[in-house]
Design an enzyme around this catalytic site. Structure first.
Site, short mmCIF file in Angstrom:
data_model
loop_
_atom_site.label_atom_id
_atom_site.label_comp_id
_atom_site.label_asym_id
_atom_site.label_seq_id
_atom_site.Cartn_x
_atom_site.Cartn_y
_atom_site.Cartn_z
N ARG A 1 -7.02 -0.52 -7.35
CA ARG A 1 -7.22 0.63 -6.45
C ARG A 1 -7.47 1.87 -7.31
NH1 ARG A 1 -4.95 0.59 -1.10
NH2 ARG A 1 -6.59 2.11 -0.73
N ARG B 1 0.85 -1.19 0.00
CA ARG B 1 0.00 0.00 0.00
C ARG B 1 0.89 1.24 0.00
NH1 ARG B 1 1.61 1.86 3.95
NH2 ARG B 1 0.47 3.79 3.54
N GLY B 2 0.24 2.38 -0.23
CA GLY B 2 0.98 3.62 -0.47
C GLY B 2 1.08 3.81 -1.96
N ALA B 3 0.66 4.98 -2.44
CA ALA B 3 0.55 5.19 -3.89
C ALA B 3 1.83 4.85 -4.66
CB ALA B 3 0.10 6.63 -4.16
N ASN C 1 -6.50 12.05 -0.17
CA ASN C 1 -5.60 11.30 0.71
C ASN C 1 -6.46 10.53 1.70
OD1 ASN C 1 -2.86 10.65 1.51
ND2 ASN C 1 -3.26 11.79 3.38
N LYS C 2 -5.80 9.81 2.57
CA LYS C 2 -6.49 8.93 3.52
C LYS C 2 -7.63 9.67 4.23
CE LYS C 2 -5.90 5.50 3.85
NZ LYS C 2 -6.66 4.53 3.03
N ASP D 1 -2.77 10.59 -2.51
CA ASP D 1 -3.01 9.53 -3.49
C ASP D 1 -3.34 10.10 -4.86
OD1 ASP D 1 -3.33 6.51 -2.29
OD2 ASP D 1 -3.54 8.06 -0.77
#
Length: 353
Positions: free
Chosen positions: A94, A51-53, A250-251, A240
């Site tokens: 995603r 995970r993480g762009a 973003n989150k 993201d």
């Protein structure tokens, strides 16, 4: 005194397989999972093992290089057809993380004019490795620029995990902590736990502790009180997707922090590489927001915590309006002011270099 900071890689290429740090197992165990098919790569992204762009883009690139080695065909036309099918397939994993599509498009473009399968396979592997190496350099540059926004002893609040394990190395929002550590600049991280998957509590705290960087974990609900009582000097987050006017996905919970920063009059920074920008979209209203499974909210580590059948709204991201952002920190510098104009100018310069 300078210090060398090391953190385990999130994605490693093994030639005939991909090793990924299974982030769902952190912080309890450090386990690497071996991926050997495009389907396993897709599932690893969906399950948040990777995970993480930027890391998603990297593993997708390696996944395509891996898949290309296994196509059972001698004809370049059929090879390209299978490759494009796999590109489209990975793109369904995603939808919000633009780095995924950036990496897929870059891999696709790298072999557009290639006429032999052997050459295409070689180029795809080289391009995936190049994407990973470039990301490490980009993240270091982000960290260098971000560090100019802070001073020794600052307390900085962050959310989710935009760190080394979300990228090739260093991270985006956490990059100044690592660069600061190397240069003897002490920054203290306050990490929001980041419900419902707890990326802040499980991952940000884990990797910063691995590097002996000061970190304090707080619940998401504590952010306002922490700013008020713990002398928080600034907030920094990852991204993201950033669109043409600077609106940032973003989150979930990021916009809450931006609103708090404005109320308490402290800087709110977004740290992201240019590959996270999507200048084809004018405003954040055009961004597709991924909604995830209700069990992420109704269960905690497999234990039911809400009545069965409870209605759940579980968006993975929110959109922070550009007017709440103090600056967007990229590998090319810090964007401030008229985001639409400055972003357009930056990308125009990039196109001419």
């Amino acid at each position: 005194m300078s210090t060398i900071v090391t953190v385990p890689r999130s994605v490693s290429w093994k030639g005939d397989a991909i090793a990924v740090l299974n982030q769902t197992k952190l912080p309890h165990s450090t386990e690497y999972k071996t991926l050997t098919t495009i389907e396993e790569v897709w599932k690893s992204i969906i399950m948040l093992e990777v995970r993480g762009a930027p890391a998603i883009g990297i593993v997708a690139a390696f996944g395509l290089a891996l898949a290309a080695k296994k196509y059972n065909t001698l004809h370049i036309e059929e090879f390209q057809k299978k490759f494009n099918r796999d590109c489209n397939y990975l793109g369904t994993s995603r939808p919000t993380a633009v780095n995924l599509f950036w990496a897929i498009d870059r891999m696709r473009e790298s072999i557009r004019e290639i006429t032999t399968i052997k050459e295409a396979q070689k180029i795809l592997e080289e391009e995936a490795l190049r994407i990973q190496q470039e990301d490490e350099e980009v993240c270091r540059n982000i960290g260098e620029y971000a560090l100019t926004c802070f001073k020794d002893g600052d307390n900085i609040l962050t959310i989710c995990n935009a760190g080394s394990i979300a990228t090739a190395r260093y991270g985006t929002a956490l990059a100044p902590f690592y660069i600061g550590k190397e240069k003897g600049v002490r920054l203290h991280a306050y990490a929001c736990e980041t419900r419902p998957v707890l990326q802040g509590g499980r991952l940000t705290t884990w990797e910063l502790k691995q590097a002996n960087i000061d970190v304090t974990l707080i619940t998401d609900n504590t952010a306002a009180h922490a700013i008020q009582t713990k002398e928080i000097n600034a907030i920094i987050v990852g991204a993201d997707r950033i669109v043409a006017n600077g609106d940032t996905a973003n989150k979930i919970g990021t916009m809450n922090l931006a609103i708090l920063a404005k109320y308490f009059n402290i800087p709110f920074y977004v740290a992201a590489p240019l590959s996270t920008f999507d200048v084809t979209k004018e405003t954040g209203a055009e961004i597709i927001i991924e909604e995830r499974d209700e069990t992420e909210v109704t269960k905690i580590f497999g234990k039911q915590v809400a009545p069965i059948g409870t209605d759940v709204y579980n968006p993975a991201f929110d959109i922070t309006p550009n007017e709440l952002i103090t600056g967007i920190i990229t590998e090319k510098g810090i964007i401030r002011g008229d985001y639409k104009r400055e972003i357009a100018s930056l990308f125009e310069k990039q196109a001419n270099t």
